[in-house]
Design a protein around this motif. Structure first.
Motif, PDB file in Angstrom:
ATOM      1  N   UNK B  10       0.822  -1.209   0.000  1.00 38.59           N
ATOM      2  CA  UNK B  10       0.000   0.000   0.000  1.00 38.59           C
ATOM      3  C   UNK B  10       0.859   1.265   0.000  1.00 38.59           C
ATOM      4  N   UNK B  11       0.287   2.281  -0.644  1.00 37.69           N
ATOM      5  CA  UNK B  11       0.901   3.610  -0.620  1.00 37.69           C
ATOM      6  C   UNK B  11      -0.158   4.616  -0.204  1.00 37.69           C
ATOM      7  N   UNK B  12       0.087   5.344   0.865  1.00 40.59           N
ATOM      8  CA  UNK B  12      -0.769   6.474   1.226  1.00 40.59           C
ATOM      9  C   UNK B  12      -0.071   7.729   0.733  1.00 40.59           C
ATOM     10  N   UNK B  13      -0.821   8.621   0.120  1.00 40.63           N
ATOM     11  CA  UNK B  13      -0.151   9.772  -0.473  1.00 40.63           C
ATOM     12  C   UNK B  13      -0.949  11.051  -0.333  1.00 40.63           C
ATOM     13  N   UNK B  14      -0.317  12.064   0.177  1.00 41.09           N
ATOM     14  CA  UNK B  14      -0.835  13.437   0.111  1.00 41.09           C
ATOM     15  C   UNK B  14       0.263  14.245  -0.565  1.00 41.09           C
ATOM     16  N   UNK B  15      -0.056  14.791  -1.714  1.00 45.54           N
ATOM     17  CA  UNK B  15       0.994  15.438  -2.493  1.00 45.54           C
ATOM     18  C   UNK B  15       1.637  16.605  -1.747  1.00 45.54           C
ATOM     19  N   UNK B  16       0.768  17.458  -1.187  1.00 41.12           N
ATOM     20  CA  UNK B  16       1.282  18.613  -0.457  1.00 41.12           C
ATOM     21  C   UNK B  16       0.451  18.824   0.790  1.00 41.12           C
ATOM     22  N   UNK B  17       1.106  18.886   1.897  1.00 41.69           N
ATOM     23  CA  UNK B  17       0.400  19.102   3.154  1.00 41.69           C
ATOM     24  C   UNK B  17      -0.223  20.491   3.177  1.00 41.69           C
ATOM     25  N   UNK B  18      -1.469  20.560   3.594  1.00 39.50           N
ATOM     26  CA  UNK B  18      -2.107  21.863   3.774  1.00 39.50           C
ATOM     27  C   UNK B  18      -1.922  22.321   5.217  1.00 39.50           C
ATOM     28  N   UNK B  19      -2.085  23.621   5.406  1.00 39.40           N
ATOM     29  CA  UNK B  19      -2.051  24.236   6.738  1.00 39.40           C
ATOM     30  C   UNK B  19      -0.766  23.960   7.515  1.00 39.40           C
ATOM     31  N   UNK B  20       0.338  23.993   6.828  1.00 41.65           N
ATOM     32  CA  UNK B  20       1.636  24.042   7.488  1.00 41.65           C
ATOM     33  C   UNK B  20       2.404  25.192   6.848  1.00 41.65           C
ATOM     34  N   UNK B  21       3.421  25.681   7.542  1.00 38.83           N
ATOM     35  CA  UNK B  21       4.221  26.776   7.014  1.00 38.83           C
ATOM     36  C   UNK B  21       5.224  26.204   6.013  1.00 38.83           C
ATOM     37  N   UNK B  22       5.074  26.584   4.763  1.00 38.51           N
ATOM     38  CA  UNK B  22       5.950  26.052   3.738  1.00 38.51           C
ATOM     39  C   UNK B  22       5.327  24.828   3.084  1.00 38.51           C
ATOM     40  N   UNK B 407      -5.464  10.769   5.936  1.00 33.29           N
ATOM     41  CA  UNK B 407      -5.909  12.004   6.587  1.00 33.29           C
ATOM     42  C   UNK B 407      -5.340  12.095   8.002  1.00 33.29           C
ATOM     43  N   UNK B 408      -5.385  10.986   8.745  1.00 26.63           N
ATOM     44  CA  UNK B 408      -4.886  11.007  10.118  1.00 26.63           C
ATOM     45  C   UNK B 408      -3.382  11.282  10.169  1.00 26.63           C
ATOM     46  N   UNK B 409      -2.660  10.788   9.166  1.00 30.70           N
ATOM     47  CA  UNK B 409      -1.211  11.077   9.093  1.00 30.70           C
ATOM     48  C   UNK B 409      -0.982  12.574   8.927  1.00 30.70           C
ATOM     49  N   UNK B 410      -1.786  13.158   8.044  1.00 31.66           N
ATOM     50  CA  UNK B 410      -1.619  14.589   7.803  1.00 31.66           C
ATOM     51  C   UNK B 410      -1.955  15.386   9.062  1.00 31.66           C
ATOM     52  N   UNK B 411      -3.029  14.978   9.726  1.00 30.60           N
ATOM     53  CA  UNK B 411      -3.404  15.629  10.988  1.00 30.60           C
ATOM     54  C   UNK B 411      -2.272  15.497  12.000  1.00 30.60           C
ATOM     55  N   UNK B 412      -1.710  14.292  12.070  1.00 33.45           N
ATOM     56  CA  UNK B 412      -0.629  14.055  13.037  1.00 33.45           C
ATOM     57  C   UNK B 412       0.548  14.986  12.773  1.00 33.45           C
ATOM     58  N   UNK B 413       0.896  15.149  11.509  1.00 30.41           N
ATOM     59  CA  UNK B 413       2.021  16.037  11.182  1.00 30.41           C
ATOM     60  C   UNK B 413       1.692  17.471  11.589  1.00 30.41           C
ATOM     61  N   UNK B 414       0.452  17.889  11.344  1.00 34.06           N
ATOM     62  CA  UNK B 414       0.083  19.272  11.676  1.00 34.06           C
ATOM     63  C   UNK B 414       0.118  19.532  13.178  1.00 34.06           C
ATOM     64  N   UNK B 415      -0.045  18.482  14.004  1.00 36.22           N
ATOM     65  CA  UNK B 415      -0.020  18.723  15.447  1.00 36.22           C
ATOM     66  C   UNK B 415       1.325  19.279  15.900  1.00 36.22           C
ATOM     67  N   UNK B 416       2.365  19.015  15.126  1.00 36.12           N
ATOM     68  CA  UNK B 416       3.687  19.565  15.454  1.00 36.12           C
ATOM     69  C   UNK B 416       3.813  21.020  15.021  1.00 36.12           C
TER      70      UNK B 416
END
Lengths: 167, 434
Positions: B10-22, B407-416
């Motif tokens: 499996x591959x989970x993919x979000x091309x570009x994270x939203x709502x982070x700086x940069x 989605x949860x991975x992206x949320x997890x990254x944004x928590x930082x």
């Protein structure tokens, strides 16, 4: 004429705001165009127009408060040839802008210029008329000057803004 | 895709994270129910800054490095000033330290209000972003904007501008704010403090994933209270050390999948930022902030990154309270800055950026010319821990659908609250399941 980095907003007046960082290549085009507009207004009018340069789009919500007409000039990155000018009506009567957040174009924490305009629309704080003048950028490298294709677009963009203000 | 991913590739993919700086991304590879690789890919502008600082004058880093980030320029200015003054053997007067702390409060207020309500809350309330959330939660967004503006106005009053302040210099400030300029901010800060306290039940009422990070926490601790503008190194392993020892513990290294340097502390991943700061400095919080922490269900430590929104709100209350306290106690200063003469040597400086400890080191020639510069921003330091957390989080949640886990991975990254402009230039999330 030198434009201060931030003038206290004067509600009721028309606002021109050039967004961008002056030391990041074509990101400077907003401030450079705003300065040219300011010079022209000082020499030939009309009066009653406030010109601001700013490098944080999240300030837009405060800046537009109480305005009837706001003209925003900023560098854009859409894939068009560098120097291409785009003019979009984005006020209450205008179309919603694509924020680009899903493509990582939205700038500071995903809250770039388009996102702030759309946030203002959601909060019912958008002036009747907001015109976004975009200049297609070639690059945003730290320490670079405006790129060659963008330099001639500065006068064109300033002329477009002055036409809007004088109409 | 529906169903879990406990078998197959499996591959989970979000091309570009939203709502982070940069901009940036990540790649996760899952093979037969086992997470094989988690890669955070990063290009890092501060490396360029370190290079072009060489040959510049010792007076220039505060203004130059502030340009690394539009969200935390004060952090760069403060860490740079401390490092330069350390090299030059200068300690600024107490009044200047207090004014630096006040300016730093402005940055924390601005940054935390933005992240809590505009970037993190939409995840927890189920919206794509602040714009969509504003349609249904207008008052929450309006309140956030008022709090952020209180921080902006404080930055403008002390720093000369709300973004990339221009009033900071080595040895102090170019100009002192007047009593009247500070006093006029007080009602706005008091109102913002009330709004931040009122937000605690809102941000603590979400359903947070049950997840705890095991990593070492690193933060400054300070005799001057909750750490912002100065302090010493402190870890949850019980180590305390002067800032000059940072390089003895922290090792930066290149990894194949990223242009950014990964950091380890004594050989292991570690975390800087609100959770580390809170857990190492709970006793130093203002009473109002401690009450808010208790009301928000926090104990004296917090190891769940998803609950960082509560910790940031507690810190927001602390920063507002501290700003009011500093304005009330402001007695003025005899001078805006003290002289700092050039000399050969090396200096170290560290302060607490909203996202965590920011370290600067400079070595100077005898005329103050910069020979070497090192800048270690918080997001770079957290990279290894973020990857480790994502590995554990994905492994524990393979029963989720592809879309939900992505989605949860992206949320997890944004928590930082990653500041990729500080640590990176481009990031996209790409989770691969084979």
């Amino acid at each position: 004429m030198t434009v201060p980095p931030f003038w206290p907003p004067r509600p009721g007046s028309t606002l021109v705001v050039g967004f961008g960082a002056v030391d990041r290549g074509d990101d400077a085009v907003g401030p450079v165009v705003a300065r040219l507009v300011s010079d022209e207004l000082a020499a030939h009018g009309p009066t009653g127009v406030q010109v601001i340069v700013h490098d944080d789009p999240t300030a837009l919500l405060d800046l537009i408060e109480g305005r009837d007409l706001v003209v925003v000039v900023d560098a854009v990155h859409s894939g068009s040839p560098p120097g291409t000018l785009t003019v979009r009506e984005a006020g209450r009567e205008g179309r919603a802008l694509t924020t680009g957040a899903d493509r990582g174009w939205a700038g500071t924490h995903g809250l770039g210029l388009a996102a702030m305009i759309e946030l203002a629309r959601s909060l019912d704080r958008l002036p009747d008329r907001v015109v976004v003048v975009g200049v297609e950028a070639a690059g945003f490298e730290h320490g670079r000057a405006l790129s060659a294709p963008v330099v001639p677009a500065v006068a064109v963009a300033a002329g477009t803004i002055l036409d809007i203000l004088r109409a | 895709m529906t169903g879990g991913m406990t078998s197959g590739s499996h591959v989970l993919s979000v091309e570009l994270l939203a709502r982070v700086e940069g901009e940036g991304g990540m790649h996760v590879h899952v093979q037969d129910g086992e997470v094989r690789d988690v890669h955070l890919r990063i290009f890092e502008p501060p490396r360029f800054f370190e290079a072009f600082l060489r040959g510049r004058a010792y007076t220039e880093p505060p203004d130059i490095t502030a340009r690394i980030c539009g969200i935390c320029p004060v952090a760069y200015q403060m860490s740079a000033c401390l490092a330069i003054e350390d090299a030059c053997g200068v300690t600024v007067p107490e009044e200047i330290r207090l004014l630096r702390r006040l300016l730093y409060c402005g940055e924390w207020i601005e940054s935390h209000a933005l992240h809590i309500f505009m970037l993190h809350a939409p995840d927890l309330l189920g919206y794509d972003g602040a714009i969509e959330m504003a349609r249904d939660h207008r008052e929450l967004v309006e309140s956030a904007l008022r709090m952020k503006r209180a921080g902006n106005d404080l930055m403008a009053a002390v720093g000369g501008r709300s973004v990339h302040p221009v009033n900071v210099r080595v040895g102090g400030f170019h100009r002192l704010p007047t009593h009247a300029e500070l006093a006029v901010l007080r009602p706005q800060l008091v109102a913002a403090r009330e709004e931040a306290i009122a937000a605690v039940p809102v941000v603590s009422d979400f359903a947070f994933p049950d997840f705890e990070q095991p990593h070492l926490y690193l933060s400054l601790t300070s005799e001057h209270g909750y750490p912002l503008e100065s302090g010493s190194l402190s870890t949850t392993a019980g180590l305390t050390a002067p800032v000059r020892d940072f390089g003895s513990h922290v090792v930066e290294q290149h990894v194949a999948h990223s242009n950014a340097l990964h950091s380890t502390f004594d050989g292991q991943p570690y975390v800087v930022g609100p959770l580390a700061r809170y857990s190492l400095n709970y006793a130093s919080l203002a009473p109002l902030a401690r009450e808010a922490a208790e009301a928000g269900g926090l104990g004296p430590t917090c190891r769940n990154p998803f609950r960082s929104i509560i910790v940031r709100t507690v810190e927001l209350i602390h920063a507002l309270d501290e700003a009011i306290r500093l304005i009330d106690g402001w007695q003025g200063a005899l001078v805006a800055a003290v002289p700092v003469a050039a000399r050969a040597g090396e200096g170290h400086g560290a302060t607490e950026a909203p996202r965590g400890l920011l370290y600067h080191r400079y070595r100077f020639d005898d005329d103050g010319t910069i020979l070497t510069a090192q800048i270690v921003p918080p997001t770079s330091q957290n990279q290894a821990a973020i990857e480790a957390d994502l590995r554990a989080f994905v492994q524990a949640n393979l029963h989720l659908s592809h879309g939900e886990l992505t989605h949860q991975c992206e949320v997890a990254i944004r928590t930082y609250d990653p500041c990729i402009s500080c640590a990176t230039h481009f990031l996209d999330l790409d989770v691969e399941r084979r």
